[in-house]
Each structure stands twice: as C-alpha cells, then as structure tokens.
Design a protein around this motif. Structure first.
Motif, mmCIF file in Angstrom:
data_model
loop_
_atom_site.group_PDB
_atom_site.id
_atom_site.type_symbol
_atom_site.label_atom_id
_atom_site.label_comp_id
_atom_site.label_asym_id
_atom_site.label_seq_id
_atom_site.Cartn_x
_atom_site.Cartn_y
_atom_site.Cartn_z
ATOM 1 N N ALA A 151 6.012 7.740 -16.063
ATOM 2 C CA ALA A 151 4.715 7.494 -16.687
ATOM 3 C C ALA A 151 3.562 7.782 -15.729
ATOM 4 C CB ALA A 151 4.644 6.051 -17.181
ATOM 5 N N GLY A 152 3.882 8.057 -14.470
ATOM 6 C CA GLY A 152 2.842 8.364 -13.493
ATOM 7 C C GLY A 152 2.160 7.142 -12.910
ATOM 8 N N ILE A 153 2.758 5.982 -13.083
ATOM 9 C CA ILE A 153 2.144 4.735 -12.623
ATOM 10 C C ILE A 153 2.480 4.447 -11.164
ATOM 11 C CG2 ILE A 153 2.092 2.233 -12.990
ATOM 12 C CD1 ILE A 153 2.601 2.883 -15.974
ATOM 13 N N ILE A 154 3.686 4.825 -10.747
ATOM 14 C CA ILE A 154 4.070 4.632 -9.345
ATOM 15 C C ILE A 154 4.526 5.961 -8.766
ATOM 16 C CG2 ILE A 154 4.707 2.203 -9.709
ATOM 17 C CD1 ILE A 154 7.666 3.122 -9.495
ATOM 18 N N LEU A 155 4.553 5.992 -7.448
ATOM 19 C CA LEU A 155 5.032 7.162 -6.712
ATOM 20 C C LEU A 155 6.103 6.714 -5.740
ATOM 21 C CD1 LEU A 155 1.612 8.865 -5.905
ATOM 22 C CD2 LEU A 155 3.268 9.560 -7.646
ATOM 23 N N MET A 156 6.842 7.690 -5.209
ATOM 24 C CA MET A 156 7.886 7.406 -4.237
ATOM 25 C C MET A 156 7.622 8.246 -2.987
ATOM 26 S SD MET A 156 11.979 8.049 -4.520
ATOM 27 C CE MET A 156 11.836 9.797 -4.204
ATOM 28 N N ARG A 157 7.748 7.601 -1.840
ATOM 29 C CA ARG A 157 7.599 8.277 -0.558
ATOM 30 C C ARG A 157 8.950 8.233 0.149
ATOM 31 N NH1 ARG A 157 6.791 5.669 3.965
ATOM 32 N NH2 ARG A 157 6.005 3.820 2.920
ATOM 33 N N GLU A 158 9.397 9.383 0.639
ATOM 34 C CA GLU A 158 10.681 9.448 1.341
ATOM 35 C C GLU A 158 10.465 9.428 2.845
ATOM 36 O OE1 GLU A 158 13.456 12.456 -0.006
ATOM 37 O OE2 GLU A 158 12.357 12.602 -1.895
ATOM 38 N N THR B 124 0.863 -1.182 0.000
ATOM 39 C CA THR B 124 0.000 0.000 0.000
ATOM 40 C C THR B 124 0.899 1.232 0.000
ATOM 41 O OG1 THR B 124 -0.027 0.232 2.402
ATOM 42 C CG2 THR B 124 -1.699 -1.212 1.429
ATOM 43 N N CYS B 125 0.302 2.407 -0.167
ATOM 44 C CA CYS B 125 1.116 3.618 -0.149
ATOM 45 C C CYS B 125 1.674 3.875 1.245
ATOM 46 C CB CYS B 125 0.331 4.824 -0.668
ATOM 47 S SG CYS B 125 -1.090 5.258 0.320
ATOM 48 N N LYS B 126 1.064 3.263 2.261
ATOM 49 C CA LYS B 126 1.581 3.433 3.627
ATOM 50 C C LYS B 126 2.828 2.596 3.854
ATOM 51 C CE LYS B 126 -2.829 4.634 5.604
ATOM 52 N NZ LYS B 126 -3.937 4.262 6.458
ATOM 53 N N THR B 127 2.949 1.508 3.106
ATOM 54 C CA THR B 127 4.135 0.675 3.278
ATOM 55 C C THR B 127 5.093 0.870 2.114
ATOM 56 O OG1 THR B 127 3.013 -1.202 2.251
ATOM 57 C CG2 THR B 127 2.948 -1.087 4.647
ATOM 58 N N GLY B 128 4.679 0.492 0.920
ATOM 59 C CA GLY B 128 5.581 0.598 -0.220
ATOM 60 C C GLY B 128 6.770 -0.332 -0.054
ATOM 61 N N LEU B 129 7.636 -0.321 -1.036
ATOM 62 C CA LEU B 129 8.830 -1.158 -0.976
ATOM 63 C C LEU B 129 10.055 -0.362 -1.371
ATOM 64 C CD1 LEU B 129 7.562 -4.434 -2.698
ATOM 65 C CD2 LEU B 129 8.039 -4.116 -0.276
ATOM 66 N N ARG B 130 11.182 -0.732 -0.781
ATOM 67 C CA ARG B 130 12.454 -0.123 -1.148
ATOM 68 C C ARG B 130 13.042 -0.882 -2.330
ATOM 69 N NH1 ARG B 130 16.159 0.435 3.643
ATOM 70 N NH2 ARG B 130 17.105 1.937 2.264
ATOM 71 N N VAL B 131 13.990 -0.266 -3.008
ATOM 72 C CA VAL B 131 14.600 -0.874 -4.197
ATOM 73 C C VAL B 131 15.163 -2.254 -3.872
ATOM 74 C CG1 VAL B 131 16.447 -0.670 -5.918
ATOM 75 C CG2 VAL B 131 15.120 1.343 -5.295
ATOM 76 N N GLY C 114 13.216 9.916 5.668
ATOM 77 C CA GLY C 114 14.631 10.154 5.920
ATOM 78 C C GLY C 114 15.419 9.881 4.652
ATOM 79 N N ALA C 115 16.384 8.958 4.753
ATOM 80 C CA ALA C 115 17.201 8.610 3.583
ATOM 81 C C ALA C 115 16.627 7.420 2.817
ATOM 82 C CB ALA C 115 18.621 8.290 4.039
ATOM 83 N N LYS C 116 15.475 6.924 3.255
ATOM 84 C CA LYS C 116 14.880 5.751 2.610
ATOM 85 C C LYS C 116 13.766 6.173 1.652
ATOM 86 C CE LYS C 116 15.723 2.888 6.646
ATOM 87 N NZ LYS C 116 15.102 2.096 7.721
ATOM 88 N N ASN C 117 13.731 5.513 0.483
ATOM 89 C CA ASN C 117 12.681 5.757 -0.509
ATOM 90 C C ASN C 117 11.814 4.513 -0.631
ATOM 91 O OD1 ASN C 117 13.802 8.286 -1.129
ATOM 92 N ND2 ASN C 117 15.156 7.384 -2.634
ATOM 93 N N PHE C 118 10.512 4.716 -0.588
ATOM 94 C CA PHE C 118 9.554 3.630 -0.703
ATOM 95 C C PHE C 118 8.702 3.855 -1.948
ATOM 96 C CE2 PHE C 118 10.716 3.846 3.695
ATOM 97 C CZ PHE C 118 10.802 2.520 4.092
ATOM 98 N N TYR C 119 8.567 2.825 -2.765
ATOM 99 C CA TYR C 119 7.818 2.918 -4.018
ATOM 100 C C TYR C 119 6.487 2.196 -3.880
ATOM 101 C CZ TYR C 119 12.223 4.531 -5.859
ATOM 102 O OH TYR C 119 13.363 5.261 -6.073
#
Length: 116
Positions: free
Chosen positions: A71-78, A40-47, A80-85
């Motif tokens: 393409a606007g299909i996914i988003l990234m949530r930051e 979900t957007c609350k969790t997401g996954l890191r690379v 701290g230094a971690k990015n979640f897709y």
C-alpha cells in the motif's frame, strides 16, 4: 463544481485509496503502524522486534508488513541480511486527506442545513 463532478472526483479518490484503506483498516496493522511510528527511517525495526511488541506470530507480522508495503505506507531498508521496516514519510496518506476533504466539501455544499 456541480454535485455530479464532485461525486465523480470522490469516486476516483476512493479508487486511489483502496489499498491504503484496506491496509490501515485492520487492527493488527494499526498496532504495527503504532509501533513503527516510534522509530525513524534511520533505525526502523526488524520483524522479530515488531513481533515482540504486537504479540503476533512472526509469519503474521510478515504478512501484515507485506500488505502495508504494497500500500506504500511502510518501506524496508536492508543492512546485509537484516531488514528494517519504517514508516514511509512520502506515503500516500495525502490521498486519504484529499478524499476526506472532498467528501467534506460535498457535504457542506449540498447537505448543510439538512441535518435531522
């Protein structure tokens, strides 16, 4: 609407959908999307987490994520230094749906009964 107007509409739909069609046309990106659909957007996954599940290199996953983001299909949530897709719930998939519906309308109106 006459046939030429419908064809013009479909051509515009194709132009609007080009990035999406290119992004989801690749089997590696499809695999990434399938993995992301489990979150979900609350969790997401890191690379790294995505890399483990799709068995691609980290640079390859990052490259595919960029294309999906562009393409606007996914988003990234930051965080701290971690990015979640995660999947963009308000993505442009509706554009694809419109394209298919317009093609179906054209086919039914002008080509039904012409099956060989």
């Amino acid at each position: 609407m006459d046939k030429q107007e419908q064809l013009k509409l479909i051509k515009e739909d194709f132009l609007e959908c080009q990035k999406i069609i290119l992004a989801i046309g690749d089997e590696n990106r499809q695999a990434i999307l399938m993995v992301l659909m489990e979150t979900t957007c609350k969790t997401g996954l890191r690379v790294g987490e995505i890399t483990e599940q799709v068995h691609l290199s980290r640079p390859a996953v990052s490259h595919h994520l960029k294309i999906l983001r562009d393409a606007g299909i996914i988003l990234m949530r930051e965080e701290g230094a971690k990015n979640f897709y995660y999947i963009n719930m308000s993505s442009k998939f509706a554009l694809l749906k419109n394209l298919v519906l317009h093609i179906e309308d054209l086919m039914q109106e002008f080509y039904s009964g012409n099956d060989e």
